[in-house]
Design a protein around this motif. Structure first.
Motif, PDB file in Angstrom:
ATOM      1  N   GLN A  23       1.940   2.159  -3.469  1.00 25.23           N
ATOM      2  CA  GLN A  23       0.856   2.769  -4.246  1.00 25.23           C
ATOM      3  C   GLN A  23       0.681   4.234  -3.865  1.00 25.23           C
ATOM      4  O   GLN A  23       0.513   5.103  -4.728  1.00 25.23           O
ATOM      5  CB  GLN A  23      -0.460   2.018  -4.020  1.00 25.23           C
ATOM      6  CG  GLN A  23      -1.617   2.587  -4.816  1.00 25.23           C
ATOM      7  CD  GLN A  23      -2.961   2.002  -4.404  1.00 25.23           C
ATOM      8  OE1 GLN A  23      -3.926   2.747  -4.224  1.00 25.23           O
ATOM      9  NE2 GLN A  23      -3.044   0.698  -4.245  1.00 25.23           N
ATOM     10  N   ILE A  24       0.746   4.520  -2.566  1.00 23.59           N
ATOM     11  CA  ILE A  24       0.594   5.900  -2.095  1.00 23.59           C
ATOM     12  C   ILE A  24       1.708   6.779  -2.660  1.00 23.59           C
ATOM     13  O   ILE A  24       1.459   7.862  -3.208  1.00 23.59           O
ATOM     14  CB  ILE A  24       0.597   5.936  -0.554  1.00 23.59           C
ATOM     15  CG1 ILE A  24      -0.682   5.297  -0.005  1.00 23.59           C
ATOM     16  CG2 ILE A  24       0.752   7.368  -0.042  1.00 23.59           C
ATOM     17  CD1 ILE A  24      -0.668   5.098   1.503  1.00 23.59           C
ATOM     18  N   GLU A  74       0.819  -1.204   0.000  1.00 21.95           N
ATOM     19  CA  GLU A  74       0.000   0.000   0.000  1.00 21.95           C
ATOM     20  C   GLU A  74       0.856   1.257   0.000  1.00 21.95           C
ATOM     21  O   GLU A  74       0.523   2.249  -0.654  1.00 21.95           O
ATOM     22  CB  GLU A  74      -0.925  -0.016   1.218  1.00 21.95           C
ATOM     23  CG  GLU A  74      -2.038   1.007   1.176  1.00 21.95           C
ATOM     24  CD  GLU A  74      -3.018   0.821   2.318  1.00 21.95           C
ATOM     25  OE1 GLU A  74      -4.209   0.628   2.041  1.00 21.95           O
ATOM     26  OE2 GLU A  74      -2.575   0.869   3.489  1.00 21.95           O
ATOM     27  N   LEU A  80      -3.559  12.391   0.097  1.00 23.64           N
ATOM     28  CA  LEU A  80      -4.276  11.336  -0.614  1.00 23.64           C
ATOM     29  C   LEU A  80      -5.433  10.834   0.236  1.00 23.64           C
ATOM     30  O   LEU A  80      -5.390  10.892   1.474  1.00 23.64           O
ATOM     31  CB  LEU A  80      -3.349  10.165  -0.956  1.00 23.64           C
ATOM     32  CG  LEU A  80      -2.145  10.477  -1.848  1.00 23.64           C
ATOM     33  CD1 LEU A  80      -0.912  10.764  -1.010  1.00 23.64           C
ATOM     34  CD2 LEU A  80      -1.870   9.323  -2.811  1.00 23.64           C
ATOM     35  N   ARG A  81      -6.455  10.322  -0.436  1.00 28.02           N
ATOM     36  CA  ARG A  81      -7.603   9.735   0.244  1.00 28.02           C
ATOM     37  C   ARG A  81      -7.844   8.342  -0.322  1.00 28.02           C
ATOM     38  O   ARG A  81      -7.683   8.120  -1.530  1.00 28.02           O
ATOM     39  CB  ARG A  81      -8.838  10.615   0.031  1.00 28.02           C
ATOM     40  CG  ARG A  81     -10.096  10.110   0.748  1.00 28.02           C
ATOM     41  CD  ARG A  81     -11.211  11.119   0.639  1.00 28.02           C
ATOM     42  NE  ARG A  81     -11.630  11.282  -0.747  1.00 28.02           N
ATOM     43  CZ  ARG A  81     -12.185  12.388  -1.238  1.00 28.02           C
ATOM     44  NH1 ARG A  81     -12.342  13.439  -0.457  1.00 28.02           N
ATOM     45  NH2 ARG A  81     -12.566  12.453  -2.500  1.00 28.02           N
ATOM     46  N   LYS A  82      -8.215   7.428   0.555  1.00 26.06           N
ATOM     47  CA  LYS A  82      -8.498   6.068   0.116  1.00 26.06           C
ATOM     48  C   LYS A  82      -9.961   5.973  -0.277  1.00 26.06           C
ATOM     49  O   LYS A  82     -10.861   6.273   0.514  1.00 26.06           O
ATOM     50  CB  LYS A  82      -8.173   5.066   1.223  1.00 26.06           C
ATOM     51  CG  LYS A  82      -8.154   3.615   0.749  1.00 26.06           C
ATOM     52  CD  LYS A  82      -7.644   2.687   1.837  1.00 26.06           C
ATOM     53  CE  LYS A  82      -7.465   1.274   1.292  1.00 26.06           C
ATOM     54  NZ  LYS A  82      -6.961   0.351   2.332  1.00 26.06           N
ATOM     55  N   ARG A 141       1.519   7.260  -6.599  1.00 27.57           N
ATOM     56  CA  ARG A 141       0.486   8.202  -7.040  1.00 27.57           C
ATOM     57  C   ARG A 141       0.895   9.647  -6.727  1.00 27.57           C
ATOM     58  O   ARG A 141       0.690  10.559  -7.532  1.00 27.57           O
ATOM     59  CB  ARG A 141      -0.836   7.859  -6.349  1.00 27.57           C
ATOM     60  CG  ARG A 141      -1.618   6.757  -7.110  1.00 27.57           C
ATOM     61  CD  ARG A 141      -2.918   7.320  -7.652  1.00 27.57           C
ATOM     62  NE  ARG A 141      -3.466   6.513  -8.725  1.00 27.57           N
ATOM     63  CZ  ARG A 141      -4.246   5.436  -8.553  1.00 27.57           C
ATOM     64  NH1 ARG A 141      -4.536   5.014  -7.344  1.00 27.57           N
ATOM     65  NH2 ARG A 141      -4.725   4.804  -9.603  1.00 27.57           N
ATOM     66  N   LYS A 160      -0.164   8.711   7.873  1.00 26.75           N
ATOM     67  CA  LYS A 160      -1.030   7.723   7.226  1.00 26.75           C
ATOM     68  C   LYS A 160      -2.054   7.216   8.226  1.00 26.75           C
ATOM     69  O   LYS A 160      -1.714   6.777   9.321  1.00 26.75           O
ATOM     70  CB  LYS A 160      -0.206   6.553   6.684  1.00 26.75           C
ATOM     71  CG  LYS A 160      -1.028   5.484   5.983  1.00 26.75           C
ATOM     72  CD  LYS A 160      -0.147   4.335   5.539  1.00 26.75           C
ATOM     73  CE  LYS A 160      -0.961   3.196   4.957  1.00 26.75           C
ATOM     74  NZ  LYS A 160      -0.107   2.021   4.634  1.00 26.75           N
ATOM     75  N   ASP A 183     -10.496   0.450  -2.532  1.00 22.25           N
ATOM     76  CA  ASP A 183      -9.216  -0.190  -2.223  1.00 22.25           C
ATOM     77  C   ASP A 183      -8.021   0.592  -2.755  1.00 22.25           C
ATOM     78  O   ASP A 183      -6.899   0.103  -2.713  1.00 22.25           O
ATOM     79  CB  ASP A 183      -9.185  -1.611  -2.801  1.00 22.25           C
ATOM     80  CG  ASP A 183     -10.205  -2.523  -2.138  1.00 22.25           C
ATOM     81  OD1 ASP A 183     -10.486  -2.305  -0.943  1.00 22.25           O
ATOM     82  OD2 ASP A 183     -10.726  -3.424  -2.821  1.00 22.25           O
ATOM     83  N   GLU A 184      -8.253   1.794  -3.273  1.00 27.29           N
ATOM     84  CA  GLU A 184      -7.166   2.539  -3.903  1.00 27.29           C
ATOM     85  C   GLU A 184      -6.994   3.912  -3.265  1.00 27.29           C
ATOM     86  O   GLU A 184      -7.930   4.490  -2.705  1.00 27.29           O
ATOM     87  CB  GLU A 184      -7.432   2.712  -5.397  1.00 27.29           C
ATOM     88  CG  GLU A 184      -7.294   1.436  -6.202  1.00 27.29           C
ATOM     89  CD  GLU A 184      -7.280   1.753  -7.688  1.00 27.29           C
ATOM     90  OE1 GLU A 184      -6.243   2.259  -8.173  1.00 27.29           O
ATOM     91  OE2 GLU A 184      -8.297   1.503  -8.340  1.00 27.29           O
ATOM     92  N   TRP A 185      -5.763   4.417  -3.397  1.00 26.99           N
ATOM     93  CA  TRP A 185      -5.427   5.746  -2.891  1.00 26.99           C
ATOM     94  C   TRP A 185      -5.363   6.718  -4.059  1.00 26.99           C
ATOM     95  O   TRP A 185      -4.777   6.416  -5.105  1.00 26.99           O
ATOM     96  CB  TRP A 185      -4.083   5.722  -2.179  1.00 26.99           C
ATOM     97  CG  TRP A 185      -4.116   4.969  -0.882  1.00 26.99           C
ATOM     98  CD1 TRP A 185      -3.956   3.617  -0.710  1.00 26.99           C
ATOM     99  CD2 TRP A 185      -4.339   5.518   0.414  1.00 26.99           C
ATOM    100  NE1 TRP A 185      -4.062   3.295   0.616  1.00 26.99           N
ATOM    101  CE2 TRP A 185      -4.297   4.441   1.337  1.00 26.99           C
ATOM    102  CE3 TRP A 185      -4.575   6.801   0.892  1.00 26.99           C
ATOM    103  CZ2 TRP A 185      -4.470   4.620   2.699  1.00 26.99           C
ATOM    104  CZ3 TRP A 185      -4.745   6.984   2.247  1.00 26.99           C
ATOM    105  CH2 TRP A 185      -4.696   5.908   3.143  1.00 26.99           C
ATOM    106  N   ASP A 228      -7.839   6.049   6.033  1.00 29.26           N
ATOM    107  CA  ASP A 228      -8.302   6.481   4.719  1.00 29.26           C
ATOM    108  C   ASP A 228      -7.701   7.818   4.288  1.00 29.26           C
ATOM    109  O   ASP A 228      -8.199   8.457   3.367  1.00 29.26           O
ATOM    110  CB  ASP A 228      -9.827   6.572   4.698  1.00 29.26           C
ATOM    111  CG  ASP A 228     -10.365   7.531   5.759  1.00 29.26           C
ATOM    112  OD1 ASP A 228      -9.546   8.131   6.487  1.00 29.26           O
ATOM    113  OD2 ASP A 228     -11.595   7.667   5.866  1.00 29.26           O
TER     114      ASP A 228
END
Length: 714
Positions: A607-608, A604, A696-698, A611, A671, A701-703, A674
């Motif tokens: 991914q954060i 995760e 970022l916001r969740k 992005r 972190k 299932d994605e950020w 969400d």
């Protein structure tokens, strides 16, 4: 050492100001524009005045009107008209006022006098103090005396303005005693001038809560009112006591000490930017945001503020880091009052950033984020964080903030477009705008400084650019030079060139040779943002010069990966290997050619970070080399147009190159379940660096990135 003691003295003064205000905790001031609202402990507004005003002290509060100060009473009536250049709060029935003075330099003098509660001048402004002293240390104290400078010495005056005693150095009275320097050492005297504690200390501060900070043999400790050492001098620095606690420094780290001498919060703790205690709370910084701890060192009010203040009467005014709004909290962190938002002018819809921030047109936002709508019609001004790259980031973040199925689908299309097979060594690079990756840097123009046309119709040009981590010359060519889109990718020229290069000229010298002629002048001063007066490396030879350039040598690519041999030597990748990091991607197509990036779909954090970095760098269109040290998590940034080299820090790079490059780092600063914040820092020089937060916001299932803001610029 004098500057150290000035700093300590100012800190103690701040505590004295706090203590003085505590004696009159009637109304808590909340400023907003030119209006001040006074609230009670419950957050109820008791009094509103049309001035910027301070706390009530001895029944009066200062107001500021058109650069002048005056005073109001607790009903809001003006009792002393705003006519003073500046003044301080009342103390013992008198207030310091200043007259115009030149404080542009710290060693200059600031002249002052005293007024009474009717505004009458009772001591003329013939007293003076150094401009680098602030606070209330020159106020009258309960002992009936006030500190002042007398010539090159220090002394005390009574309420008639008469100097009643003088010393080589002194601090103000507190708890019946004042530090005074006698025969090279500090002791303590009483209001009659009698020495009560013999001179024996290298320096000393006034008493606070029954203890005084002193320095002995280079270390700091505390004595009681009879001069007995109660906390042995053992600290490298310390503050005066406040609310039963003090800050102490061991080595380069700060912690907290209670009145028994027990270290409650160890130096080297997780907190930075420690502040004095008041009302059982002390503001500390946790990872660039501020919160409050209790006297056990426990963080009891979450670090979510951009600015904090000392608690007074159980309240503190703070700035929420996320909303950028001021609010008043109690000692439990509960918001008891938020000032009304000031009336704002209507949004300027001609500003493209405003248009982006308000738009719900997903198709238009997608085109802006993709760079398709970044023409002159958007009227960018090119100021700080106001370039096409910044507008792309803003549009991309706006899509995430909308968070609708349509906007999230647009984000996916934007990302997929840059994941298509592409190269970071394209055959052609258009002349014109060259985007810098730093949001606080202006973009440059790719324009040849010299060019020449060969017999076979090819025009060759030379560019002066910093895209490869130094100031370099690059060779370009085109068969149709009038078409800016047909110039070849700039290729690094190996020779070293220096600032001060003038009158460049390019000529043909045979089928493979070019002659670059120029005049080398002494290098000009560096720009302010480079943070040094050193002009940099000086050319070994000045005057008219010429350099022979081999086109074949410049363009040589032994392994056929897209990078020339000269460029691969600069990047530190294998000249003989098409895939230096063995990740299956040729170096010329690999954004990270020296690091095989391991991606894990279940990671995760990856991914954060990816992005966030895509929003800032991947959309920028920049081709600059990014240098990232080994302590930063390795991320492949889709869409980035330049190479990212891991394992280089400022020191290692400058050992091989002269003018530095673009050094970047990133980390997840916060972190939650969400929500997350990624901090990105870039460094190009001591006065050319900056930090930014990407939020970022969740969603599911994605950020997704929802905002980007500048946190600091050096």
């Amino acid at each position: 050492m004098r500057s150290l003691w000035i700093a300590l003295f100012l800190l103690f003064t701040a505590l004295c100001v706090f203590g003085q205000v505590e004696k009159d905790p009637i109304l808590f001031p909340v400023q907003g524009g030119n209006t001040t609202r006074y609230i009670n402990n419950s957050g109820e507004v008791i009094l509103t005045v049309p001035y910027s005003a301070g706390p009530f002290v001895e029944g009066l509060a200062r107001i500021w009107v058109n650069g002048k100060t005056g005073y109001i009473d607790q009903t809001g009536n003006v009792v002393i008209e705003p006519q003073l250049v500046s003044s301080l709060d009342f103390s013992q029935g008198l207030a310091v006022f200043h007259v115009t003075s030149d404080c542009g330099r710290a060693e200059n003098k600031n002249y002052y006098g005293f007024i009474d509660r009717q505004g009458k001048i009772v001591i003329a402004a013939t007293l003076y103090r150094p401009c680098n002293y602030w606070g209330d240390q020159f106020d009258f104290k309960p002992e009936g005396l006030a500190l002042t400078q007398v010539g090159e010495r220090w002394g005390f005056i009574d309420k008639t303005g008469k100097v009643v005693m003088q010393f080589d150095d002194a601090r103000h009275f507190s708890e019946g005693l004042a530090p005074a320097k006698i025969d090279g050492k500090f002791g303590f005297v009483d209001p009659s001038g009698r020495t009560v504690i013999p001179p024996q200390f290298e320096s000393a501060l006034p008493f606070s809560e029954g203890l005084a900070l002193v320095r002995l043999n280079g270390k700091f400790g505390f004595i009681d009112r009879v001069g007995k050492i109660v906390i042995a001098p053992q600290f490298d620095n310390a503050w005066s006591y406040s609310d039963g606690m003090t800050g102490v420094k061991i080595g380069e780290k700060w912690g907290y000490l209670d009145r028994t001498g027990h270290i409650v919060v160890q130096p080297g703790n997780e907190y930075t930017n420690l502040n004095p205690f008041s009302n059982g709370r002390a503001a500390v910084q946790v990872d660039r945001e501020e919160g409050y701890i209790d006297k056990t060192g426990k963080l009891v009010i979450e670090a979510r503020f951009g600015r904090t203040a000392l608690f007074r009467d159980g309240l503190a005014q703070v700035l929420d880091a996320e909303t950028a709004r001021w609010e008043v909290i109690d000692i439990n962190g509960k918001v008891v009052y938020r000032p009304p938002e000031p009336k704002q002018p209507p949004p300027n819809l001609n500003n493209p950033f405003v248009k982006v921030s308000l738009s719900e047109d997903v198709k238009w936002l997608e085109s802006v984020a993709s760079g398709a709508r970044l023409g002159a019609d958007l009227n960018l001004n090119g100021g700080l964080a106001s370039h096409t790259k910044d507008l792309s980031t803003a549009a991309y973040a706006r899509l995430g903030a909308l968070g609708t199925p349509e906007s999230l689908a647009a984000i996916k299309r934007i990302e997929e477009a840059v994941r298509l097979p592409q190269t970071i060594t394209p055959k052609f690079v258009p002349l014109g705008l060259s985007a810098h990756p730093g949001w606080h840097f202006s973009d440059s123009q790719l324009t040849p400084i010299a060019q020449v046309k060969s017999a076979d119709g090819i025009t060759y040009g030379v560019l002066w650019e910093g895209v490869m981590g130094d100031l370099d010359l690059f060779l370009i060519s085109s068969k149709t030079p009038e078409d800016r889109n047909t110039w070849t990718r700039p290729k690094l020229i190996p020779n070293r060139f220096y600032r001060g290069l003038r009158e460049p000229k390019l000529t043909i010298n045979g089928k493979d040779k070019l002659t670059f002629s120029f005049t080398q002048n002494p290098p000009p001063p560096r720009a302010l943002m480079e943070g040094t007066h050193d002009p940099g490396p000086t050319a070994p030879v000045l005057g008219a010069q010429q350099v022979e350039l081999s086109i074949k040598n410049i363009e040589k690519d032994s392994d056929g990966d897209g990078w020339t041999d000269i460029e691969e030597e600069r990047l530190g990748v294998d000249v003989q290997s098409k895939d230096s990091d063995r990740d299956g991607i040729p170096d010329g197509n690999d954004v990270c050619p020296n690091a095989p990036i391991q991606t894990n779909p279940n990671d995760e954090d990856y991914q954060i970070l990816q992005r966030a970095l895509f929003a800032v760098f991947g959309l920028s269109g920049s081709r600059y080399l990014l240098l990232v040290d080994s302590g930063t998590k390795q991320i492949n940034i889709p869409g980035y147009g330049g190479p990212i080299i891991y394992g280089e820090n400022v020191e290692s790079w400058l050992a091989k190159n002269r003018s530095g490059g673009v050094f970047v780092s990133w980390r997840i600063r916060k972190k939650g379940a969400d929500a997350a914040i990624v901090e990105i820092v870039d460094y190009e020089g001591p006065l050319a660096a900056g930090g930014q937060d990407v939020r970022l916001r969740k969603i599911g299932d994605e950020w997704f990135v929802i905002s980007r803001r500048t946190t600091w610029v050096s």
